[in-house]
Design an enzyme around this catalytic site. Structure first.
Site, PDB file in Angstrom:
ATOM      1  N   PRO A  23       0.855  -1.186   0.000  1.00  0.00           N
ATOM      2  CG  PRO A  23       0.053  -1.031   2.185  1.00  0.00           C
ATOM      3  CD  PRO A  23       0.833  -1.927   1.266  1.00  0.00           C
ATOM      4  CD  GLN A  77      -2.286  -0.142   5.492  1.00  0.00           C
ATOM      5  OE1 GLN A  77      -2.062   0.989   5.100  1.00  0.00           O
ATOM      6  NE2 GLN A  77      -1.331  -1.028   5.693  1.00  0.00           N
ATOM      7  CB  CYS A 107       1.861   5.104   8.739  1.00  0.00           C
ATOM      8  SG  CYS A 107       2.186   6.723   8.009  1.00  0.00           S
ATOM      9  CG  ASP A 209      15.284  -1.758   1.500  1.00  0.00           C
ATOM     10  OD1 ASP A 209      14.443  -0.845   1.375  1.00  0.00           O
ATOM     11  OD2 ASP A 209      16.156  -1.762   2.385  1.00  0.00           O
TER      12      ASP A 209
HETATM   13  C1  LIG Z   1       4.833   7.017  -0.975  1.00  0.00           C
HETATM   14  C2  LIG Z   1       4.644   5.909   0.010  1.00  0.00           C
HETATM   15  C3  LIG Z   1       3.426   5.767   0.640  1.00  0.00           C
HETATM   16  C4  LIG Z   1       3.214   4.723   1.559  1.00  0.00           C
HETATM   17  N1  LIG Z   1       1.977   4.555   2.099  1.00  0.00           N
HETATM   18  C5  LIG Z   1       1.741   3.473   2.900  1.00  0.00           C
HETATM   19  C6  LIG Z   1       0.426   3.194   3.371  1.00  0.00           C
HETATM   20  O1  LIG Z   1      -0.547   3.896   3.056  1.00  0.00           O
HETATM   21  N2  LIG Z   1       0.282   2.100   4.173  1.00  0.00           N
HETATM   22  C7  LIG Z   1       1.336   1.290   4.532  1.00  0.00           C
HETATM   23  O2  LIG Z   1       1.149   0.312   5.247  1.00  0.00           O
HETATM   24  N3  LIG Z   1       2.575   1.532   4.079  1.00  0.00           N
HETATM   25  C8  LIG Z   1       2.788   2.588   3.271  1.00  0.00           C
HETATM   26  N4  LIG Z   1       4.040   2.781   2.751  1.00  0.00           N
HETATM   27  C9  LIG Z   1       5.114   1.803   3.062  1.00  0.00           C
HETATM   28  C10 LIG Z   1       5.156   0.700   1.994  1.00  0.00           C
HETATM   29  O3  LIG Z   1       3.963  -0.056   1.995  1.00  0.00           O
HETATM   30  C11 LIG Z   1       6.343  -0.264   2.255  1.00  0.00           C
HETATM   31  O4  LIG Z   1       6.185  -0.850   3.515  1.00  0.00           O
HETATM   32  C12 LIG Z   1       7.687   0.434   2.204  1.00  0.00           C
HETATM   33  O5  LIG Z   1       7.786   1.317   1.101  1.00  0.00           O
HETATM   34  C13 LIG Z   1       8.855  -0.570   2.157  1.00  0.00           C
HETATM   35  O6  LIG Z   1       8.752  -1.390   1.014  1.00  0.00           O
HETATM   36  P1  LIG Z   1       9.666  -1.102  -0.315  1.00  0.00           P
HETATM   37  O7  LIG Z   1      11.097  -1.021   0.167  1.00  0.00           O
HETATM   38  O8  LIG Z   1       9.424  -2.296  -1.188  1.00  0.00           O
HETATM   39  O9  LIG Z   1       9.209   0.183  -0.886  1.00  0.00           O
HETATM   40  C14 LIG Z   1       4.271   3.825   1.866  1.00  0.00           C
HETATM   41  C15 LIG Z   1       5.507   3.988   1.230  1.00  0.00           C
HETATM   42  C16 LIG Z   1       5.706   5.007   0.315  1.00  0.00           C
HETATM   43  C17 LIG Z   1       7.046   5.125  -0.369  1.00  0.00           C
END
Ligand SMILES: Cc1cc2nc3c(=O)[nH]c(=O)nc-3n(C[C@H](O)[C@H](O)[C@H](O)COP(=O)(O)O)c2cc1C
Length: 334
Positions: A23, A77, A107, A209
């Site tokens: 998300p 969510q 968050c 990551d």
């Molecule tokens: C722009 C942005 C918005 C996000 N919004 C949410 C959110 O609404 N809910 C949530 O659980 N995590 C949110 N996250 C976290 C991501 O779901 C994820 O846990 C995090 O980016 C790490 O994963 P990645 O390294 O694959 O990006 C957000 C991340 C980013 C970059």
């Protein structure tokens, strides 16, 4: 080709492939989720929605939780710190089509944590347990939790909170292996994800990551998780999703398409956003997506700067089309 991993089981949903789109608030709206799903996502999750805001049911909030027309299963969510408000919100999102309700304990944004929501809940594991219990009791669909390691390095509560969630009926846990204090600094520590997997009987979804199919498969094997969640690395690059699916289905991951094809898909994304949101909302939202599709394309910096200043979708699309034509005229650069 033999599958190399099993489907992700969340309650009665057998999810294949076990790839979940993270998300991402302001990014993973319904248009984007529908567009990225066919690349090989087993499950998509809405942007987080405030349980408090759902009391008022504004048009924007209701739009965020409307899952009609999105390929199933889908998860919605919620965030908030009050068990009764979260339970009431869960009933509403299920009425609006959620197959799964996910609770956000991750968050780190101050606008969320200052009201004790998101990762701030991790400062009070008992409160987390009460929230999960209330939501599980309110709906028939499976309830899951997405969390970080803890509020800070000195307070890693993830195993405690996840065990409590499991005990009161949560059906899966996603762990983004950073603390709230870290925001996005440093790197996700998958050793914690492996520890969580050992500590629970419900499925664990590993997150943080992942930007490469081979690495995703390696992390999955080493940690023993039941699924991976892909986030930032998919933005402007949904082909990563197909590459992970290929690896899971025992195939050599297909190469990422060339620059011209990537930009053609960017235009498809632009048109889908226009159709769903209209010119006034789609144009500003697409600026960040276009910038991401342009990554690694020759002349990206100038093009990005131009797109940032364009206020009309026709002009933005024509600019991208012109770049496709020039890339095709010089295939070596593509
Ligand atoms: C722009 C942005 C918005 C996000 N919004 C949410 C959110 O609404 N809910 C949530 O659980 N995590 C949110 N996250 C976290 C991501 O779901 C994820 O846990 C995090 O980016 C790490 O994963 P990645 O390294 O694959 O990006 C957000 C991340 C980013 C970059």
């Amino acid at each position: 080709m033999p599958r190399t991993v099993e489907p992700l089981q969340i309650g009665s949903h057998a999810i294949w492939p076990p790839i979940v789109l993270a998300p991402m608030s302001g990014v993973t709206n319904r248009t984007m989720r529908a567009l990225y799903k066919p690349f090989g996502l087993g499950l998509t999750v809405t942007e987080f929605v405030s349980s408090n805001a759902l009391k008022f049911g504004s048009k924007r909030t209701m739009e965020m939780i409307d899952q009609a027309g999105i390929e199933k299963p889908v998860s919605t969510q919620l965030w908030g710190d009050d068990p009764a408000t979260m339970a009431a919100a869960a009933r509403v999102v299920v009425e609006c089509g959620a197959d799964i309700v996910d609770i956000n304990f991750g968050c780190p944004a101050p606008k969320v944590t200052k009201t004790n929501g998101g990762s701030a809940c991790l400062r009070d594991p008992q409160r987390c347990e009460e929230i999960v219990r209330a939501v599980v009791g309110a709906v028939e669909v499976p309830v899951t939790v997405k969390m970080r390691l803890g509020w800070s390095e000195s307070d890693l509560v993830y195993i405690d909170v996840a065990r409590r969630a499991e005990a009161v009926g949560a059906k899966a846990i996603t762990l983004h292996a950073r603390t709230a204090r870290q925001f996005y600094r440093g790197s996700a520590d998958w050793a914690h994800i492996a520890r969580l997997k050992e500590a629970l009987t419900i499925p664990v979804i590993g997150n943080g990551d992942l930007a490469d199919a081979q690495v995703a498969m390696q992390r999955m094997r080493e940690s023993g998780v039941d699924a991976v969640m892909l986030g930032r690395a998919t933005l402007g690059n949904p082909w990563l999703i197909s590459q992970v699916r290929d690896a899971m289905e025992g195939r050599t991951p297909a190469a990422t398409p060339g620059a011209a094809d990537r930009l053609r898909f960017c235009i498809e994304h632009y048109r889908a956003m226009l159709a769903d949101l209209g010119e006034r909302r789609a144009v500003p939202q697409m600026r960040k997506h276009v910038a991401l599709y342009l990554k690694g394309i020759p002349g990206a910096a100038q093009l990005r700067e131009r797109i940032m200043r364009i206020d009309s979708s026709d002009e933005a699309i024509a600019t991208i089309e012109a770049r496709i034509e020039s890339l095709e005229a010089e295939p070596v650069a593509a």
